[in-house]
Design an enzyme around this catalytic site. Structure first.
Site, short mmCIF file in Angstrom:
data_model
loop_
_atom_site.label_atom_id
_atom_site.label_comp_id
_atom_site.label_asym_id
_atom_site.label_seq_id
_atom_site.Cartn_x
_atom_site.Cartn_y
_atom_site.Cartn_z
N PRO A 1 0.79 -1.23 0.00
CA PRO A 1 0.00 0.00 0.00
C PRO A 1 0.83 1.29 0.00
O PRO A 1 0.27 2.37 -0.05
CB PRO A 1 -0.80 -0.11 1.29
CG PRO A 1 0.02 -0.99 2.17
CD PRO A 1 0.73 -1.95 1.28
N GLY B 1 -0.26 -2.52 -3.96
CA GLY B 1 -1.01 -3.52 -3.18
C GLY B 1 -0.61 -4.92 -3.57
O GLY B 1 0.57 -5.25 -3.64
N ASP B 2 -1.60 -5.74 -3.85
CA ASP B 2 -1.36 -7.10 -4.34
C ASP B 2 -1.62 -7.08 -5.84
O ASP B 2 -2.64 -6.55 -6.29
CB ASP B 2 -2.30 -8.07 -3.64
CG ASP B 2 -2.00 -9.50 -4.05
OD1 ASP B 2 -1.28 -10.18 -3.32
OD2 ASP B 2 -2.45 -9.92 -5.14
N MET C 1 -11.17 1.95 -5.68
CA MET C 1 -11.50 2.94 -6.71
C MET C 1 -12.95 3.42 -6.55
O MET C 1 -13.69 3.51 -7.52
CB MET C 1 -11.30 2.33 -8.11
CG MET C 1 -9.84 1.95 -8.35
SD MET C 1 -9.57 1.08 -9.89
CE MET C 1 -9.97 -0.59 -9.44
N ASP D 1 3.53 1.34 -11.52
CA ASP D 1 2.27 2.08 -11.59
C ASP D 1 2.36 3.40 -10.83
O ASP D 1 3.25 3.62 -10.04
CB ASP D 1 1.15 1.24 -10.99
CG ASP D 1 0.72 0.14 -11.95
OD1 ASP D 1 1.02 0.27 -13.15
OD2 ASP D 1 0.10 -0.83 -11.50
N ALA E 1 -3.65 4.80 2.93
CA ALA E 1 -3.42 3.85 4.02
C ALA E 1 -1.95 3.46 4.09
O ALA E 1 -1.31 3.25 3.05
CB ALA E 1 -4.26 2.60 3.79
N LYS F 1 -1.31 4.85 -14.44
CA LYS F 1 -2.66 4.96 -14.99
C LYS F 1 -3.48 5.68 -13.96
O LYS F 1 -3.43 5.35 -12.79
CB LYS F 1 -3.25 3.57 -15.21
CG LYS F 1 -2.75 2.91 -16.44
CD LYS F 1 -3.57 1.69 -16.76
CE LYS F 1 -3.11 0.50 -15.93
NZ LYS F 1 -3.71 -0.76 -16.34
N1 SAH Z 1 -3.75 -3.90 -6.50
C1 SAH Z 1 -4.11 -2.83 -5.62
C2 SAH Z 1 -5.37 -2.14 -6.06
C3 SAH Z 1 -5.22 -1.41 -7.37
S1 SAH Z 1 -6.64 -0.50 -7.78
C4 SAH Z 1 -4.24 -3.38 -4.20
O1 SAH Z 1 -4.18 -4.58 -3.98
O2 SAH Z 1 -4.37 -2.57 -3.27
C5 SAH Z 1 -6.25 1.09 -7.09
C6 SAH Z 1 -7.09 1.37 -5.88
O3 SAH Z 1 -6.54 0.72 -4.76
C7 SAH Z 1 -7.16 2.81 -5.49
O4 SAH Z 1 -8.11 3.51 -6.25
C8 SAH Z 1 -7.57 2.71 -4.04
O5 SAH Z 1 -8.95 2.42 -3.92
C9 SAH Z 1 -6.82 1.48 -3.60
N2 SAH Z 1 -5.54 1.82 -2.95
C10 SAH Z 1 -4.29 1.55 -3.38
N3 SAH Z 1 -3.37 1.96 -2.49
C11 SAH Z 1 -4.05 2.50 -1.47
C12 SAH Z 1 -3.68 3.11 -0.24
N4 SAH Z 1 -2.40 3.24 0.13
N5 SAH Z 1 -4.67 3.57 0.59
C13 SAH Z 1 -5.96 3.41 0.25
N6 SAH Z 1 -6.36 2.86 -0.89
C14 SAH Z 1 -5.44 2.41 -1.74
#
Ligand code: SAH
Length: 464
Positions: A225, A302-303, A383, A248, A412, A270
């Site tokens: 995150p 994230g993942d 999102m 990304d 987060a 993106k």
């Molecule tokens: N693969 C990522 C998600 C990608 S889609 C995962 O597993 O987290 C992108 C969305 O992820 C963002 O629009 C938001 O909703 C969320 N996101 C990614 N990083 C975040 C963070 N640090 N805090 C809160 N939401 C986050």
């Protein structure tokens, strides 16, 4: 970066120290490790300085510095422990063209002396722009502990073998060889004696000369995150070994810093509905670099398996028979739920949790609203900012309670993290008022744990 770190050649260079007390002694102990020609000007020098003079390690001139004394000097240290005398002698040094450092006076210094970890010839310099010398010392102590004393010896023997290693082709082949030496074969050999190191290098080189070149490969890596400490060890290693990193928009600079310095960094950010690199272009980049033999890290926030269009990229590399693997990461739902001190599932409340996207490639995403509207349901909405009103409308239409708790966590795990506590009813207005501009995750059916609301570690903004 106000101060740019460099290593100054000191062999036969002239270094002047003005002063003969404790400040001068501290600098001289460091400077004596170099091969510089050191001259100290002090009317009343400490006995150690006189001893170093007698032993021929430096030249002590038993008077205050004067015009012309700093001729041809590379560096000058004002260590008089007297502001006026420091200013006077620094001026003399500057007119002779020397770079000036005044002890404990950052403002009038042209350079600063870092905290140094000395494993000669490996030298690590740590600087904090003068902001936190305590921190520099703590980092130094930590590194001292971690780097074995034998590192210097290994590096010195390794240096004599550099030319021989040119038998391996430039780039990855040579890097792999040296990595195996410093982190495996070298430490093992030196444990049996210094004379075993060179033979170990020779046999290691033979092994590497007989290796076939590594093929291009793509690692789909979850970058977590945002907090670099939430990277997995595997993600770290992949970054450390990457030739190319394709990343990304949500990947933080702190994480990019961890990539190998020589790696090619490609930003394919993106942005939701905005400007973006077309997916086909990203697929093509992966294929192009892997086919050229690169170890590619496709770094996703994230993942990588959660809302990351991973399958399209896997299909693209698969179609060219390129090897790949996935390194899982911490998805933002996990980081966000940790922030508010809650569980994603809880006995008696929710036996399942849904990960939803607010929108997909076609616009607002449709879901089983009827099921989601039931009491006790928990959903992590990715999102979800732009689609908040749409989601709220659908849920209320299917009979959801207006007072269902909703929590939005922005950024987060990052330093600028924010938490909005609201209800389904007030969600769109709360989002509008909060003007979030970072990535945000919306939890339907979860409020921050009550005990946390009083805790000073997270700031919760309430929008009832
Ligand atoms: N693969 C990522 C998600 C990608 S889609 C995962 O597993 O987290 C992108 C969305 O992820 C963002 O629009 C938001 O909703 C969320 N996101 C990614 N990083 C975040 C963070 N640090 N805090 C809160 N939401 C986050």
């Amino acid at each position: 970066m106000d101060h740019f770190p460099i290593f100054v050649q000191t062999d036969a260079a002239r270094i002047i120290v003005s002063g003969g007390g404790d400040a001068a002694l501290a600098k001289l102990r460091l400077l004596l490790k170099t091969r510089a020609k050191i001259t100290v000007f002090a009317a009343d020098a400490a006995p150690e300085i006189a001893q170093w003079h007698a032993a021929g390690q430096l030249t002590l001139v038993g008077r205050a510095m004067d015009y012309g004394d700093a001729v041809c000097a590379t560096l000058f240290y004002g260590a008089n422990e007297d502001e006026a005398e420091d200013a006077r002698t620094a001026h003399l040094a500057r007119t002779c063209g020397a770079m000036v450092n005044i002890v404990d006076n950052l403002e009038d210094s042209q350079f600063i002396t870092p905290a140094i970890v000395d494993r000669d010839p490996v030298t690590i310099a740590i600087g904090t722009e003068g902001a936190a010398p305590v921190l520099a010392r703590a980092i130094k102590a930590d590194l001292e502990e971690r780097l074995p004393q034998s590192l210097g010896t290994l590096a010195r023997i390794g240096k004599t073998f550099r030319k021989a290693s040119y038998a391996l082709s430039f780039g990855r082949a040579r890097r792999d060889f040296w990595r195996a030496f410093y982190f495996d074969a070298g430490p093992k050999a030196i444990a049996q004696g210094k004379d075993k190191v060179l033979p170990a290098l020779e046999s290691l080189l033979n092994i590497h000369l007989n290796k076939t070149a590594r093929e291009g490969h793509v690692a789909f890596v979850g970058g977590g995150p945002g907090d670099p400490e939430l990277l997995t060890l595997k993600a770290r290693r992949a970054l450390d070994e990457a030739d190319v990193v394709i990343y990304d928009r949500l990947i933080t600079p702190e994480i990019l810093e961890l990539a190998r310095r020589e790696a090619t960094m490609i930003d394919v950010g993106k942005e939701g509905f905005g400007v973006h690199t077309p997916q086909e272009h990203i697929n093509a980049l992966l294929v192009e670099h892997a086919q050229a033999g690169a170890q590619v890290v496709r770094l996703k926030s994230g993942d990588a398996t959660v809302f990351g269009r991973l399958d399209e990229e896997i299909d693209a590399v698969d179609a060219h028979s390129i090897g790949w693997h996935i390194v899982p990461g911490i998805t933002s739902a996990s980081a966000a739920v940790a922030t508010i001190g809650q569980s994603l599932t809880r006995r008696g409340r929710n036996a399942s949790v849904r990960f939803l996207t607010g929108h997909d490639t076609r616009g607002f995403a449709d879901h089983d609203w009827h099921a989601l509207a039931k009491p006790g349901e928990v959903a992590a909405i990715y999102m979800g900012k732009k689609s908040a009103r749409f989601i709220q409308g659908r849920l209320l239409m299917h009979g959801a309670d207006r007072h269902t708790p909703v929590t939005v966590i922005e950024n987060a795990s990052r330093v600028d993290q924010r938490v909005l506590e609201t209800t389904l009813d007030a969600l769109p207005a709360a989002l509008e008022a909060a003007k979030l501009d970072g990535p945000a995750l919306t939890f339907l059916g979860l409020a921050p744990r009550a005990a946390l609301a009083a805790a000073p570690t997270i700031k919760i903004e309430e929008f009832a």
